[in-house]
Scaffold this active site. Structure first.
Site: not given
Ligand code: ZN
Length: 368
Positions: A91-92, A216, A266, A306, A308, A311, A337
């Protein structure tokens, strides 16, 4: 950098594309985890890689204050210094230095922002020229123009000044040469005012940058106001350039952004939520791990479907216990997660766009 638009949903305008950089090809839509100080908070790079992250975001302000861009450049740039070989975006620094102004700790003029840092109290000046020089040294693949970001509740007159300054600063940023592998994105301002957003957009498009961001938003407005800006503005952004919505990161935000034709986003939310014991539930809502029903829930993972590793491995009861006892591993497990939720949702949306079933996918997913 080369951006190829692969497919656009005829009903919503959602897009799937490929963004080619020196450090790898990014498949869009893409969620970018935030590595503020050159590391995603508490999460090793191997995990970030395994989660499927394609690009991360470094924070120019923090890296400039400490350790300083000189040492990072000496190491060979952000990729070599931090050992993340895939694409980086910086970023700036504008968002942080303008937050000093909001706290009455900075002076803004047409050359940039003069402020005292929070650490040693040294005086700094960052404007478009300084931001480009710092980002050049950091060496990210995508660098962001230094823009004037007013608070979400700013008066229209203040937003008008911000739009004019952002335009002048964008022109100054473009005059400074970056490294051969770097590309500059410009940032549209204008707050909640559609006429000012339009003015900002038209001025910046005439500069023909490599990509465009909506800035913004998510600076104190309501969710409805953010949604309205994204939905009304994204269709005006050039179709052949990548489009980036800065600083949003709930499943709801991603659904609205991608449905409006945004390619990149992001947010620090996935790791920040975990530090507060919160996680993304089935419908995308943020819930707390400390809820009463979790104390004895030994059977259920955080989210039933899920994939992941958190999980797949742990029960709600165990995770709640870790959080209440302040065991550091819980921040890792919850972050995994939360990051997986956003990275995977982005991937699923991309696949649905490519296979012409985006509207159906969104309806079935039921993100609220
Ligand atoms: Zn998960």
């Amino acid at each position: 950098m080369k951006f190829t638009l692969q497919k656009t949903c005829a009903i919503t305008g959602a897009r799937a594309g490929l963004l080619e950089t020196k450090h790898g090809i990014i498949e869009t839509p893409v969620f970018m985890p935030v590595a503020t100080k050159g590391s995603v908070r508490g999460i090793p790079w191997q995990t970030i890689h395994d989660l499927g992250a394609q690009i991360v975001l470094g924070n120019t302000y923090h890296l400039h204050i400490r350790p300083g861009e000189e040492i990072i450049e000496k190491a060979g740039g952000l990729h070599a210094w931090s050992k993340w070989p895939k694409p980086y975006l910086t970023d700036s620094g504008g968002f942080q230095v303008f937050s000093f102004a909001r706290r009455g700790k900075a002076k803004i003029d047409d050359s940039g922002v003069t402020f005292k840092d929070d650490l040693a109290g040294n005086t700094h000046h960052i404007g478009p020229k300084e931001s480009m020089q710092i980002q050049r040294a950091l060496g990210a693949d995508i660098v962001m123009a230094f823009d004037h970001c007013p608070p979400g509740n700013a008066e229209k007159a203040e937003v008008e000044i911000a739009v004019k300054r952002t335009q002048a600063w964008a022109e100054q940023c473009l005059e400074i040469s970056l490294k051969p592998h770097q590309d500059l994105f410009l940032i549209v301002q204008g707050g909640r005012h559609e006429d000012l957003r339009q003015e900002s957009l038209e001025g910046l498009i005439s500069l023909n940058a490599s990509g465009y961001a909506l800035g913004g938003v998510s600076v104190g407005e309501s969710r409805e106001e953010v949604d309205k800006v994204v939905q009304s503005m994204s269709k005006y952004l050039p179709a052949d350039k990548p489009r980036y919505l800065m600083g949003v990161g709930t499943p709801h935000d991603l659904k609205v952004a991608v449905s409006s034709g945004i390619d990149m986003f992001d947010c620090v939310l996935p790791t920040r939520l975990s530090r507060h014991g919160s996680y993304f539930a089935e419908n995308g809502k943020v819930k707390s791990i400390t809820q009463k029903a979790f104390t004895e829930d030994l059977e259920t993972p955080l989210v039933s479907d899920c994939a992941c590793s958190t999980c797949q491995t742990f029960s709600r009861a165990y995770l709640k216990h870790l959080f209440l006892r302040s065991e550091l591993t819980v921040y890792y497990y919850l972050s995994v997660h939360n990051l997986h939720t956003l990275i995977n949702f982005s991937k699923q949306m991309r696949q649905a766009i490519l296979e012409d079933r985006f509207v159906q996918f969104i309806a079935e997913k039921n993100i609220i």
